[in-house]
Design a protein around this motif. Sequence first.
Motif, PDB file in Angstrom:
ATOM      1  N   ALA A  11      41.428 -15.095 -32.165  1.00 31.36           N
ATOM      2  CA  ALA A  11      43.046 -14.608 -31.954  1.00 31.36           C
ATOM      3  C   ALA A  11      43.571 -14.284 -33.299  1.00 31.36           C
ATOM      4  N   GLU A  12      42.986 -14.488 -34.472  1.00 33.78           N
ATOM      5  CA  GLU A  12      43.581 -14.108 -35.756  1.00 33.78           C
ATOM      6  C   GLU A  12      42.636 -14.043 -36.815  1.00 33.78           C
ATOM      7  N   TRP A  82      43.979 -17.824 -23.527  1.00 40.69           N
ATOM      8  CA  TRP A  82      45.397 -18.168 -23.269  1.00 40.69           C
ATOM      9  C   TRP A  82      46.097 -17.308 -22.587  1.00 40.69           C
ATOM     10  N   CYS A  84      49.189 -17.161 -20.734  1.00 39.67           N
ATOM     11  CA  CYS A  84      50.677 -17.076 -20.614  1.00 39.67           C
ATOM     12  C   CYS A  84      51.245 -17.522 -22.067  1.00 39.67           C
ATOM     13  N   PHE A  85      50.698 -18.424 -22.579  1.00 39.38           N
ATOM     14  CA  PHE A  85      51.342 -18.566 -23.862  1.00 39.38           C
ATOM     15  C   PHE A  85      50.737 -18.059 -25.017  1.00 39.38           C
ATOM     16  N   GLU A  86      51.311 -17.841 -26.254  1.00 36.41           N
ATOM     17  CA  GLU A  86      50.854 -17.651 -27.332  1.00 36.41           C
ATOM     18  C   GLU A  86      49.977 -18.393 -27.952  1.00 36.41           C
ATOM     19  N   LYS A  87      48.622 -18.019 -28.298  1.00 35.04           N
ATOM     20  CA  LYS A  87      47.473 -19.036 -28.655  1.00 35.04           C
ATOM     21  C   LYS A  87      48.033 -19.657 -30.396  1.00 35.04           C
ATOM     22  N   SER A 102      49.774 -23.937 -21.089  1.00 33.16           N
ATOM     23  CA  SER A 102      49.436 -22.733 -20.761  1.00 33.16           C
ATOM     24  C   SER A 102      48.525 -22.415 -19.522  1.00 33.16           C
ATOM     25  N   GLU A 137      57.987 -24.194 -25.875  1.00 35.07           N
ATOM     26  CA  GLU A 137      58.535 -23.616 -27.039  1.00 35.07           C
ATOM     27  C   GLU A 137      58.844 -24.615 -27.848  1.00 35.07           C
ATOM     28  N   ARG A 140      55.860 -25.738 -29.903  1.00 31.27           N
ATOM     29  CA  ARG A 140      55.232 -24.688 -30.776  1.00 31.27           C
ATOM     30  C   ARG A 140      55.754 -24.656 -32.083  1.00 31.27           C
TER      31      ARG A 140
END
Length: 729
Positions: A11-12, A82, A84-87, A102, A137, A140
């Motif tokens: 993802a990054e 993932w 729905c939500f950011e990984k 998620s 949220e 996170r």
Amino acid sequence: MDTTPPTVTRAENSTGSDLARLRENAKMKQSQIAESLHVDASRISRIETGQLLPDLSETARILDSIGTEEAKDYASYCQENWGCFEKPSFWHPSRRDLARASAYAVKLEEFVSRPQTTEAAKAQADLHRQSLTSSAEFLRTVDHAVAFVGDIGVGKSTAICGLTGLLLPPDPKAPSALSKRVVLETGSGRTTLCEVRVRSEGKTTFALVVQPHSEEEVFRSVSDFSASITDALNRESIADSKESDLRGVSEELNKALRNMAGLARKTVKNAEGKMIRHDPAFDLARQYNNTATELTAEILKRMRLDKRNKTEFRFEAADLPTGLSQLRQLFANVNKGLSPDVSLPRRIDLVVPLPLLGENSLDFQVIDTKGVDDTAIRPDIRAYLDDARTVTVLCSRFDNAPGPTLRILMENLVSTGAERVFAERMLLLVLARSAEVLETQDDEGNRAETAEEAYRIKGDQIRWELSKVGGAADVPIMFLDVLNDDHHPIADQLVSAASKLRDLQSQRISEVGQAIDELIKRHGEVQTKEAQEKVRRRLRIFIEQHLAINPAIRKPYRELLSTVQNTHPRTVWASTRRNGSWTGLDAYHLIGVGTVIDAQSRSQSSFAGLDELLNNMLGDQELEPARDYLNELRRIGPEWRQHFLNECTTSGREIYRAALFPDDQIWDQCIDLWGTGSGYRNRVAEQLETWCDSHPHLSESVEKRIQLAWQNSFLKPLAILCDSTELLD
């Protein structure tokens, strides 16, 4: 057998640093990885530093070479999609909880998109989605705050220094002199000038960052100070003056302004050789015929505000004690107004290169709130109490714990419907000194033989006092003698309190997930439809019976009037000079508090009635198929209630602020009441009451907003769930 390495997606571009950390955790060298992969060690080095980005296959081979369970977990993490939500990062402390949230969100989306899903089920799904999103949220972000609240001089700053490692090594000549070791050096006044925040950053950097007051506030503070000087000179002697007859500023602000203007008081010898206290501010006032306006202008001129524009100091230090020593001196200079290029601070941030509460996976900010002088019902303190991410530490002296200030604060939380703070994010820290600790006696008059025994006895006494405040009996109690006690258990308890907040959100995800599974599993079942229809009918009846809350019990401004009558006259005067908008006594915050106290009293029976109704339905065997639905309603009900109360607070505060703050005439009238004899506070309260009574449209507007909030924050979401929105038209 297929030996193809698993497909790895990223993802990054943090892969290199992640691989380095995984290797180090496995206690392996780069050369071992290189040898296993038959590549040069320099390639592994460049991958870990980010100079090279390995392809998916090479990443998988490196992970396989490391071979630990953690590396295998990382390989699985890389393959996760993932929806729905950011990984988050692999190292995120709540990664698995976020992954569950998620996955449930994806499952919910798939369910809602089915053509056979009913509108009633979609409404329930939306309720679950909101809960999942809220918890995700929260988790996170790993930032949390610990805010210390207490009376002036109670010892908050010293305790914070002890708990966060901001203590210099003891002086061999005076090992018990804590005042010479704390970084938050405050001098003999033992009071910080403003709010102080401490945070961690980097490995070697120290910093002090100032958020200055506006020039307008500096002017008003200097004007207040000048008034205190002219008041004193207008009497035959300072000694004969009553404190209540003198306007002015707090002692710590008095000291800072004097230093900024070069008017520090000094002890000198008079003509007879006696030591006397000389005040150059008095000399300056006499020079200007004791005229407050001219004195204010001269002091501002001497302060050279145009030159005071520095807001940040950053430096590196060879070692921690050296850096802390330099930071201590910087803080002392800014806090006392001795730094020639810094204006009057509204807030001071300290940055240190060390974990504040020990090594853990969370990022903490420790806040030393401005000490309570008159009232703790202040907007800054309430903001921390209302913040779901902040652990509030109420600080009390050992001899009178919990003390009147903290008790009033806790009673205010109950009256405004915020008692959940007690159970979720509040602790009481009793600050002790060894001499007083061993004077502790039990009910029979027996003195404690050890500090531990004294803490136990005192803890029982405090617990009894807390039991008199609804909901406060279970607030954790901690004892700390900064000089003699081990600080680590207290720091650990603070970290644990923040972790508990996160655990509540993790538990919430599990509860919502279970409700989602049941919703999907039981959807379409005849028994489930029948049970849910019965639930909706009963909820519909409840809505019909509670379309409006009970009539107002008291005016929104009663809390303001009561506070004005019971606060130090000097504080009341200072607030009137700022049109009621001042941290020490904020008229609009108090009107907001008064509004929500009334709203809480009026709505309490309705919320209790809903909870009882849901509890009764949970006990009905015929409604067993709707159990998870009912449980979710019980869990989310307090959130609807809090949203409603928050809306009431904001409405009362802002409606009155819009009309009262710009009305200079009423505030000038209040200012002019000073010096007209005893009873100043009552006369100010009478003036404000007359003004409020002559503006009845304001309380009417507040009432309309309360009724609107009742519908939008409480009845509407409930009506959507039971397909009864037409009742609100």
